[in-house]
Motif scaffolding. Structure first.
Motif, short mmCIF file in Angstrom:
data_model
loop_
_atom_site.label_atom_id
_atom_site.label_comp_id
_atom_site.label_asym_id
_atom_site.label_seq_id
_atom_site.Cartn_x
_atom_site.Cartn_y
_atom_site.Cartn_z
N ARG A 72 0.79 -1.23 0.00
CA ARG A 72 0.00 0.00 0.00
C ARG A 72 0.83 1.29 0.00
NH1 ARG A 72 -5.48 -0.51 0.89
NH2 ARG A 72 -6.19 -2.59 1.49
N TRP A 110 0.44 6.55 -1.16
CA TRP A 110 -0.50 5.59 -0.57
C TRP A 110 -1.37 5.03 -1.69
CZ3 TRP A 110 -5.99 6.82 0.74
CH2 TRP A 110 -6.64 5.72 1.30
N TYR A 111 -1.44 3.71 -1.77
CA TYR A 111 -2.24 3.00 -2.76
C TYR A 111 -3.41 2.32 -2.03
CZ TYR A 111 1.53 3.59 -6.15
OH TYR A 111 2.47 4.12 -7.00
N GLY A 114 -3.87 -1.19 -3.07
CA GLY A 114 -2.68 -2.04 -3.09
C GLY A 114 -3.00 -3.44 -2.58
N GLN A 120 -5.32 1.11 -10.19
CA GLN A 120 -4.61 1.47 -8.97
C GLN A 120 -4.50 2.99 -8.82
OE1 GLN A 120 -3.57 -0.56 -6.64
NE2 GLN A 120 -3.83 -2.54 -7.66
N TYR A 122 -3.58 6.36 -6.58
CA TYR A 122 -2.59 6.61 -5.52
C TYR A 122 -2.56 8.10 -5.19
CZ TYR A 122 0.28 7.63 -9.67
OH TYR A 122 0.75 8.11 -10.88
#
Length: 218
Positions: A72, A110-111, A114, A120, A122
């Motif tokens: 993440r 920060w994902y 994740g 995805q 972020y």
């Protein structure tokens, strides 16, 4: 570029069913594309001239590397080929000069998805150091003030960012990203025909940065 970025984010939301391997700890992500710096510039009045300056946009090639410390959280370095911007006098139709710079930016990302397959998004916070060099005074300005030299200080500031990877294979993805960077500098004009008298004023460059490209996960 802003419209393209908006379309890219919309495509990301629509592309949630596209599948790829989830981002995991130890992954490297390399992103490359076209990056535009669009300054939201503001300056003090230039002493003795009573004018302010603006800084034009420029687009260059981007190369952005990210290391996934966990599934993440990642560490990103934004890099690009050098940007060259025209410096214009706002109150009149006059190009005052030109500056070249490199703005490497290091961010913690920060994902939220994740560890999951699919698109995805972020978000990041980071620091920027902008190297400013090859400053030049335009002949239009020299026609008013005489021969002159221009110098801008380097800048250190904070940044905030957001982006999305839209996968189209096990390793490949379409990428769109945006940063806001705090770049503040002090400009100094040396008037060579006035006994090297110096004129100083503050310039807040504070650009929005837009990137469109592709990503590859190792």
């Amino acid at each position: 570029m802003k419209k393209v970025l908006t379309l890219a984010v919309a495509a990301a939301l629509a592309g949630g069913t596209a599948m790829t391997h989830a981002y995991e700890a130890g992954d490297w992500i390399l992103r490359a594309g076209a990056v535009t710096i669009s300054p939201d510039a503001d300056s003090d009045q230039v002493p003795g001239l009573g004018v302010t300056v603006d800084i034009d946009d420029d687009t260059q090639l981007s190369l952005i590397g990210t290391y996934m410390a966990t599934e993440r959280f990642g560490i990103e370095l934004l890099a690009a080929t050098p940007f060259t911007h025209d410096v214009d006098v706002q109150e009149v139709d006059l190009q005052a000069g030109e500056v070249t710079h490199l703005p490497p930016t290091l961010s913690i990302q920060w994902y939220p998805r994740g560890g999951s397959s699919g698109w995805q998004p972020y978000f990041g916070l980071g620091v920027n150091y902008t190297f400013i060099y090859d400053e030049e005074v335009n002949s239009d300005l020299e026609g008013i003030v005489g021969k002159a030299d221009l110098d801008l200080d380097d800048s250190f500031g904070l940044s905030a960012s957001a982006g999305v990877d839209i996968p189209f294979g096990d390793h490949w993805a379409f990428n769109a990203g945006i940063w806001y960077i705090d770049i503040d500098s002090t400009a100094e004009i040396t008037l060579r025909e006035a006994g090297n008298a110096k004129v100083k004023f503050d310039v807040d460059i504070d650009p929005w940065v837009y990137n469109i490209g592709i990503a590859y996960k190792f």
